[in-house]
Design a protein around this motif. Structure first.
Motif, mmCIF file in Angstrom:
data_model
loop_
_atom_site.group_PDB
_atom_site.id
_atom_site.type_symbol
_atom_site.label_atom_id
_atom_site.label_comp_id
_atom_site.label_asym_id
_atom_site.label_seq_id
_atom_site.Cartn_x
_atom_site.Cartn_y
_atom_site.Cartn_z
ATOM 1 N N GLU A 99 5.337 6.333 0.949
ATOM 2 C CA GLU A 99 4.562 7.443 1.486
ATOM 3 C C GLU A 99 4.823 8.678 0.639
ATOM 4 O O GLU A 99 5.965 8.938 0.260
ATOM 5 C CB GLU A 99 4.940 7.737 2.935
ATOM 6 N N ALA A 100 3.762 9.430 0.373
ATOM 7 C CA ALA A 100 3.874 10.644 -0.437
ATOM 8 C C ALA A 100 3.432 11.850 0.388
ATOM 9 O O ALA A 100 2.516 11.750 1.203
ATOM 10 C CB ALA A 100 3.010 10.526 -1.689
ATOM 11 N N LYS A 101 4.097 12.993 0.136
ATOM 12 C CA LYS A 101 3.796 14.230 0.865
ATOM 13 C C LYS A 101 2.833 15.142 0.107
ATOM 14 O O LYS A 101 2.367 16.124 0.656
ATOM 15 C CB LYS A 101 5.079 15.012 1.133
ATOM 16 N N ASN A 102 2.584 14.833 -1.170
ATOM 17 C CA ASN A 102 1.664 15.650 -1.959
ATOM 18 C C ASN A 102 1.074 14.799 -3.069
ATOM 19 O O ASN A 102 1.475 13.658 -3.288
ATOM 20 C CB ASN A 102 2.373 16.901 -2.517
ATOM 21 N N ALA B 218 2.354 11.313 -4.971
ATOM 22 C CA ALA B 218 1.522 10.113 -4.828
ATOM 23 C C ALA B 218 1.353 9.402 -6.168
ATOM 24 O O ALA B 218 1.516 8.184 -6.261
ATOM 25 C CB ALA B 218 0.161 10.478 -4.241
ATOM 26 N N VAL B 219 1.031 10.159 -7.221
ATOM 27 C CA VAL B 219 0.854 9.545 -8.541
ATOM 28 C C VAL B 219 2.159 8.910 -9.010
ATOM 29 O O VAL B 219 2.171 7.790 -9.532
ATOM 30 C CB VAL B 219 0.327 10.576 -9.562
ATOM 31 N N GLU B 220 3.280 9.595 -8.800
ATOM 32 C CA GLU B 220 4.583 9.053 -9.199
ATOM 33 C C GLU B 220 4.892 7.751 -8.463
ATOM 34 O O GLU B 220 5.365 6.784 -9.068
ATOM 35 C CB GLU B 220 5.686 10.079 -8.933
ATOM 36 N N LEU B 221 4.629 7.730 -7.156
ATOM 37 C CA LEU B 221 4.889 6.517 -6.374
ATOM 38 C C LEU B 221 4.024 5.353 -6.838
ATOM 39 O O LEU B 221 4.502 4.225 -6.954
ATOM 40 C CB LEU B 221 4.636 6.776 -4.882
ATOM 41 N N VAL B 222 2.750 5.635 -7.082
ATOM 42 C CA VAL B 222 1.854 4.575 -7.532
ATOM 43 C C VAL B 222 2.303 4.048 -8.890
ATOM 44 O O VAL B 222 2.313 2.844 -9.130
ATOM 45 C CB VAL B 222 0.391 5.072 -7.567
ATOM 46 N N GLN B 223 2.691 4.950 -9.762
ATOM 47 C CA GLN B 223 3.173 4.551 -11.089
ATOM 48 C C GLN B 223 4.428 3.676 -10.974
ATOM 49 O O GLN B 223 4.580 2.698 -11.682
ATOM 50 C CB GLN B 223 3.462 5.801 -11.908
ATOM 51 N N GLN B 224 5.300 4.036 -10.053
ATOM 52 C CA GLN B 224 6.564 3.322 -9.873
ATOM 53 C C GLN B 224 6.387 2.009 -9.108
ATOM 54 O O GLN B 224 6.920 0.971 -9.511
ATOM 55 C CB GLN B 224 7.541 4.227 -9.128
ATOM 56 N N LEU B 225 5.637 2.038 -8.009
ATOM 57 C CA LEU B 225 5.563 0.889 -7.102
ATOM 58 C C LEU B 225 4.402 -0.061 -7.385
ATOM 59 O O LEU B 225 4.429 -1.210 -6.953
ATOM 60 C CB LEU B 225 5.479 1.378 -5.652
ATOM 61 N N ARG B 226 3.360 0.427 -8.020
ATOM 62 C CA ARG B 226 2.172 -0.379 -8.352
ATOM 63 C C ARG B 226 1.575 -1.095 -7.140
ATOM 64 O O ARG B 226 1.403 -2.316 -7.135
ATOM 65 C CB ARG B 226 2.500 -1.396 -9.437
ATOM 66 N N ALA C 227 0.837 -1.187 0.000
ATOM 67 C CA ALA C 227 0.000 0.000 0.000
ATOM 68 C C ALA C 227 0.881 1.250 0.000
ATOM 69 O O ALA C 227 2.036 1.206 0.422
ATOM 70 C CB ALA C 227 -0.917 0.017 1.215
ATOM 71 N N VAL C 228 0.321 2.332 -0.474
ATOM 72 C CA VAL C 228 0.953 3.647 -0.424
ATOM 73 C C VAL C 228 0.040 4.562 0.383
ATOM 74 O O VAL C 228 -1.183 4.513 0.244
ATOM 75 C CB VAL C 228 1.164 4.222 -1.847
ATOM 76 N N ILE C 229 0.647 5.386 1.223
ATOM 77 C CA ILE C 229 -0.080 6.397 2.003
ATOM 78 C C ILE C 229 0.299 7.761 1.458
ATOM 79 O O ILE C 229 1.482 8.059 1.302
ATOM 80 C CB ILE C 229 0.291 6.315 3.501
ATOM 81 N N ALA C 230 -0.704 8.595 1.175
ATOM 82 C CA ALA C 230 -0.448 9.946 0.679
ATOM 83 C C ALA C 230 -1.196 10.959 1.545
ATOM 84 O O ALA C 230 -2.423 10.944 1.620
ATOM 85 C CB ALA C 230 -0.888 10.076 -0.776
ATOM 86 N N ASP C 231 -0.428 11.800 2.217
ATOM 87 C CA ASP C 231 -0.991 12.869 3.053
ATOM 88 C C ASP C 231 0.085 13.930 3.215
ATOM 89 O O ASP C 231 1.256 13.599 3.403
ATOM 90 C CB ASP C 231 -1.403 12.317 4.418
ATOM 91 N N ASP C 232 -0.301 15.194 3.149
ATOM 92 C CA ASP C 232 0.683 16.268 3.264
ATOM 93 C C ASP C 232 1.124 16.510 4.697
ATOM 94 O O ASP C 232 2.106 17.203 4.925
ATOM 95 C CB ASP C 232 0.155 17.565 2.629
ATOM 96 N N GLU C 233 0.445 15.906 5.653
ATOM 97 C CA GLU C 233 0.824 16.074 7.063
ATOM 98 C C GLU C 233 1.548 14.818 7.550
ATOM 99 O O GLU C 233 0.972 13.726 7.586
ATOM 100 C CB GLU C 233 -0.408 16.335 7.912
ATOM 101 N N ARG C 234 2.801 14.977 7.918
ATOM 102 C CA ARG C 234 3.633 13.858 8.380
ATOM 103 C C ARG C 234 2.984 13.108 9.534
ATOM 104 O O ARG C 234 2.957 11.875 9.564
ATOM 105 C CB ARG C 234 5.024 14.354 8.791
ATOM 106 N N LEU C 235 2.436 13.827 10.502
ATOM 107 C CA LEU C 235 1.827 13.198 11.667
ATOM 108 C C LEU C 235 0.647 12.312 11.260
ATOM 109 O O LEU C 235 0.469 11.215 11.792
ATOM 110 C CB LEU C 235 1.388 14.262 12.680
ATOM 111 N N MET C 236 -0.138 12.765 10.311
ATOM 112 C CA MET C 236 -1.275 11.962 9.854
ATOM 113 C C MET C 236 -0.797 10.686 9.157
ATOM 114 O O MET C 236 -1.377 9.613 9.349
ATOM 115 C CB MET C 236 -2.165 12.782 8.920
ATOM 116 N N ARG C 237 0.271 10.792 8.367
ATOM 117 C CA ARG C 237 0.832 9.590 7.729
ATOM 118 C C ARG C 237 1.309 8.601 8.790
ATOM 119 O O ARG C 237 1.044 7.398 8.697
ATOM 120 C CB ARG C 237 1.996 9.955 6.797
#
Length: 74
Positions: free
Chosen positions: A30-33, A37-45, A1-11
């Motif tokens: 984990e993505a910060k924006n 997030a789209v780049e990570l999903v594209q890369q990690l699937r 899974a990938v987690i995407a949230d701009d707030e570190r604490l929430m992630r």
């Protein structure tokens, strides 16, 4: 899974809660924006993506639209 949230604490909190209720789930990124997030999903699937609705770059809704249009993995 990938987690995407701009707030570190929430992630961190989401990662901790998921570890409690779904210990076999592997967080691969984990993505910060939204753009990251789209780049990570594209890369990690990953099989699952947890998206914050309001993020810089792209919103979670815009992310979901872009992710849905990615070509299937080979």
């Amino acid at each position: 899974a990938v987690i995407a949230d701009d707030e570190r604490l929430m992630r961190e909190q989401l990662r901790a809660r998921l570890a409690e209720v779904w210990p076999e789930l592997q967080i691969v990124g984990e993505a910060k924006n939204g753009l990251e997030a789209v780049e990570l999903v594209q890369q990690l699937r990953p099989d699952i993506v947890f998206l914050d609705i309001r993020m810089p770059g792209l919103t979670g809704v815009a992310d979901a639209r872009q992710i849905a249009q990615l070509p299937p993995p080979e």
